[in-house]
Design an enzyme around this catalytic site. Structure first.
Site, short mmCIF file in Angstrom:
data_model
loop_
_atom_site.label_atom_id
_atom_site.label_comp_id
_atom_site.label_asym_id
_atom_site.label_seq_id
_atom_site.Cartn_x
_atom_site.Cartn_y
_atom_site.Cartn_z
N GLU A 60 -57.73 -17.62 -15.80
CA GLU A 60 -56.91 -17.11 -16.84
C GLU A 60 -55.81 -17.87 -17.41
OE1 GLU A 60 -57.79 -17.07 -13.67
OE2 GLU A 60 -58.94 -14.87 -13.48
N ASP A 85 -52.94 -9.73 -9.48
CA ASP A 85 -52.76 -10.19 -8.33
C ASP A 85 -53.25 -11.60 -9.39
OD1 ASP A 85 -52.90 -8.01 -6.18
OD2 ASP A 85 -53.89 -7.79 -8.16
N HIS A 129 -55.59 -7.37 -4.86
CA HIS A 129 -55.67 -6.54 -5.81
C HIS A 129 -54.75 -5.12 -5.57
CE1 HIS A 129 -59.58 -8.49 -4.60
NE2 HIS A 129 -60.03 -7.87 -5.80
#
Lengths: 338, 412
Positions: A60, A85, A129
């Protein structure tokens, strides 16, 4: 007009922008060939090719950093973080870099990056999640923060976000991807085709960033909310027979203070509802702003409704989620105050 | 001059195409040398590009890496792998029938967790990812306990807080699985650094998938492990797939993940992950190396994710249906079975009987597990548990919220 769910509306927004602007690129984990784990980018790589819609490594921080570099070099990247998340490895790139690039370079450099990410609970996703971290980003100067509550707004706001020269963190409440959700998990799922905001123009249009919407006009009190909670609050107010004015904030930053203030000055009562944890949450900012602007019009203290200040627990999802019962309790408190 | 171009990793095959594993660099069984455990990294760099294999095509154990494990222990290994597989298979079906919310199988990768679990000492600390359930089987945690976690029931070790498969077991020295990728890789290094600071001979071992090696935490783990020569084994389970993207997207296209080791000055071994004996042997080697103060090892396990990533995705959308059947390194259970049969220590009949026994064990365990409740059915955990363990002592604001929840539930 076409019937679209939120997934199709978001897909349509990216499709249109990829078609209109050769500088728009889409990148993220599983977004290309597979079309995204929620199918939001389905078909885009087939249509626009592997150089416009890129599958990325599971990194990410790398996704956001690369998007910044692309943005600086003239592209208009739409990066997907698979779940909100999982955004934290990118936090440094977002907070220290993306948010401040324009400021620290006195406007010479900027990166028009949109970061799309599914958020919120209600899908039995457990603590990894289900999170709603919008407050964590709203607190950072230099980021625009958006969360739509329906397909029409989702498409129009995403197009606005992509066209915006400032970075936008675009939260997608995944529980309402396929239909509005009133907070009762035992009721059969309702599709967006039953909701007026499931009517979505097929072509280009925008919904402005920085503008809240009065979803329902009313005189008893004001409910300030966004995302999935718009639908939960509507149902809770209806059940209590209240003539509530419901405001969908839509954009956390920049905040449309005027719409909130006008409403609360009219009704004199207000609750604020979001799914995120309460302590230090975005609801605090809303509450403080309304109090500062409307103090002399308030007939009762503002009440906040939120997720509890714990991680999102798998087994107690519905005890955690701020459902109709929690909203109703707040509505009663505010209405019963002198 | 030509303009620069963007290289897009090319999948070996997509749905509708013929599976093609010609990209895999293989070494013949027995062909890879076995250095002493104190060998300097620069004298063994080549191993990171080869493939340690012990079982040959005739099911014989050959070469310097043959760990010479007793047949009785190999039979135990087979039992562990079959139990893992039977458990996975049943839990997949339980998810499909709505009994549990989520599941992740380790089909085709069972040898990695089982062989490594057996090669390590019970006091060694394990930091697994979500596909090493075999470690729990090896260390003797009853599968009924794992099922209770999957059901979030009254005996759930996580007290209902975690998504299925995110187990933990302090007394078994297996760390809590986070759900976020690679976060535990550098934590395992820290645990190992502490072991060295305290002067014990325990080591740590951690696992990630090759896809997760893309996260920055992989770099942190490699760096701290190599700088401090921490007694740790860092495993990259290269099962070729990260949901829909193949290992090329993690930087594995024509490259070795084990070879990341030498770049950090760390030993790197690449092993046939479906060869129980080879995985056992390299783990033993790396453990001995770490335990004796010669530093960390990165092990790349070349294997294949036989099942979907999780119950939430359908592999038919992104890879050929017969991809797994064409995987050149076979099935770890079959290969160990064939080896034992060749040794005269096993038979097809005994194998079928063991598989049946494992199935029955799973059935009995499930029957017991559901008596402690299910995700939706009684008995249920008390919801107030969600407020505990946020902190050691519950602060006032959580006490207030707990009371609010009680009122909310009483009013329903």
């Amino acid at each position: 007009m076409a019937q679209m769910n939120m997934i199709q509306a978001l897909n349509s927004a990216m499709d249109i922008m990829l078609g209109r602007d050769p500088n728009v690129v889409v990148l993220g984990e599983d977004v290309g060939y597979f079309g995204g784990v929620f199918r939001v980018t389905d078909g885009l790589q087939r249509k626009y090719g592997e150089h416009r819609v890129l599958d990325t490594p599971i990194a990410e921080g790398g996704i956001v950093a690369a998007a910044i570099g692309m943005g600086v070099n003239g592209l208009r990247p739409v990066a997907e973080i698979q779940f909100a998340d999982y955004i934290y490895p990118a936090y440094d790139q977002i907070v220290s870099e993306l948010a401040r690039l324009r400021y620290r370079s006195a406007g010479e450099f900027f990166a028009p990056v949109t970061i799309r990410t599914p958020c919120g609970g209600g899908i039995r996703g457990g603590q990894t999640h289900s999170q709603s971290p919008e407050g964590v980003f709203a607190h950072v100067s230099g980021l625009k923060v958006v969360m739509p509550s329906n397909p029409y707004d989702a498409k129009g706001l995403l197009i606005s976000a992509i066209e915006d020269d400032d970075p936008v963190i675009f939260f997608e409440p995944k529980r309402i991807y396929n239909g509005p959700f009133d907070g009762d998990p035992d009721k059969p799922a309702v599709p967006w085709s039953t909701h007026p905001k499931g009517d979505v123009p097929e072509g280009y249009y925008t919904v402005p960033i920085g503008k809240a919407e009065v979803v329902r006009e009313g005189g008893d009190l004001t409910i300030v909310t966004y995302g999935t909670m718009v639908h939960v609050c509507e149902a809770a107010a209806r059940r209590l027979g209240l003539d509530a004015e419901i405001i969908d904030v839509r954009t956390m930053v920049p905040l449309d203070v005027e719409t909130l203030v006008n409403s609360v000055r009219k009704t004199g009562r207000c609750i604020i509802a979001h799914e995120a944890t309460r302590f230090g949450g975005y609801g605090g900012e809303l509450s403080a702003t309304i109090q500062e602007e409307c103090f002399w019009h308030l007939e009762a203290p503002i009440v906040r409704v939120a997720g509890w200040d714990t991680p999102y627990p798998h087994a107690f999802e519905w005890e955690y989620f701020p459902g109709q019962a929690r909203v109703a309790a707040a509505l009663r408190t505010v209405m019963e105050a002198a | 001059m030509r303009p620069s171009r963007l290289h897009i990793p090319k999948h070996h095959s997509r749905p509708g195409e013929k599976p093609d594993f010609s990209y895999l660099e293989l070494s013949p069984a027995g062909a890879t040398r076995r250095p002493d455990i104190n060998t300097r990294v620069r004298d063994m760099n080549g191993l990171a590009f080869e493939l340690v294999r012990v079982l040959d095509d005739e099911h014989k154990a050959v070469g310097p890496w043959n760990p010479h494990v007793d047949a009785a222990d190999l039979q135990v290994a087979l039992r562990h792998m079959l139990l893992t597989r039977a458990f996975d298979d049943r839990m997949q079906r339980m998810q499909r029938s709505g009994k549990i919310s989520f599941y992740m199988r380790s089909l085709g990768e069972e040898a990695v967790a089982v062989a490594q679990g057996m090669a390590l000492r019970p006091t060694d600390m394990l930091f697994p990812a979500y596909r090493q359930q075999g470690l729990y089987v090896v260390r003797g945690r009853p599968i009924v306990d794992l099922m209770c976690q999957l059901l979030s029931n009254t005996r759930d070790m996580c007290k209902g807080r975690q998504l299925p498969v995110m187990y933990h077991w302090r007394d078994g020295n297996i760390f809590s699985i986070s759900g976020n990728l690679t976060t535990q890789f550098p934590q395992a290094v820290g645990w190992a650094m502490a072991a060295a600071i305290k002067g014990t001979d325990d080591i740590a071992s951690s696992w990630i998938g090759e896809g997760s090696s893309a996260e920055a935490d992989f770099h942190h783990a490699m760096l701290f492990a190599s700088v401090y020569e921490a007694p740790v084994i860092l495993n990259v389970v290269n099962n070729q797939w990260a949901i829909s993207t193949f290992q090329g997207y993690a930087g594995g296209e024509h490259r070795s993940f084990a070879a990341r080791g030498p770049g950090f000055g760390m030993a790197g071994l690449r092993v046939d992950g479906n060869d129980f004996l080879a995985v056992y042997a390299v783990t033993q080697w790396a453990a001995e190396r770490a335990r004796n103060g010669f530093g960390p090892t990165i092990i790349e396990h070349v294997t294949y994710r036989g099942a979907a990533h999780s119950t939430s995705d359908d592999p038919a959308r992104y890879r050929p249906k017969d991809d797994y059947e064409c995987w050149p390194l076979g099935d770890p259970v079959e290969r160990l079975k064939d080896h034992l049969i060749r040794l005269g220590e096993w038979s097809e009949e005994r194998h079928s009987a063991l598989a049946r026994e494992m199935d029955q064990q799973v059935t009995a365990s499930w029957k017991e597990a559901v008596t402690y409740g299910t995700l939706t059915g009684p008995p249920r955990l008390d919801a107030h548990l969600m407020f505990e363990d946020v902190f050691k002592e519950m602060p006032e604001h959580l006490r207030i919220q707990e009371a609010q929840l009680r009122a909310e539930l009483a009013g329903k």
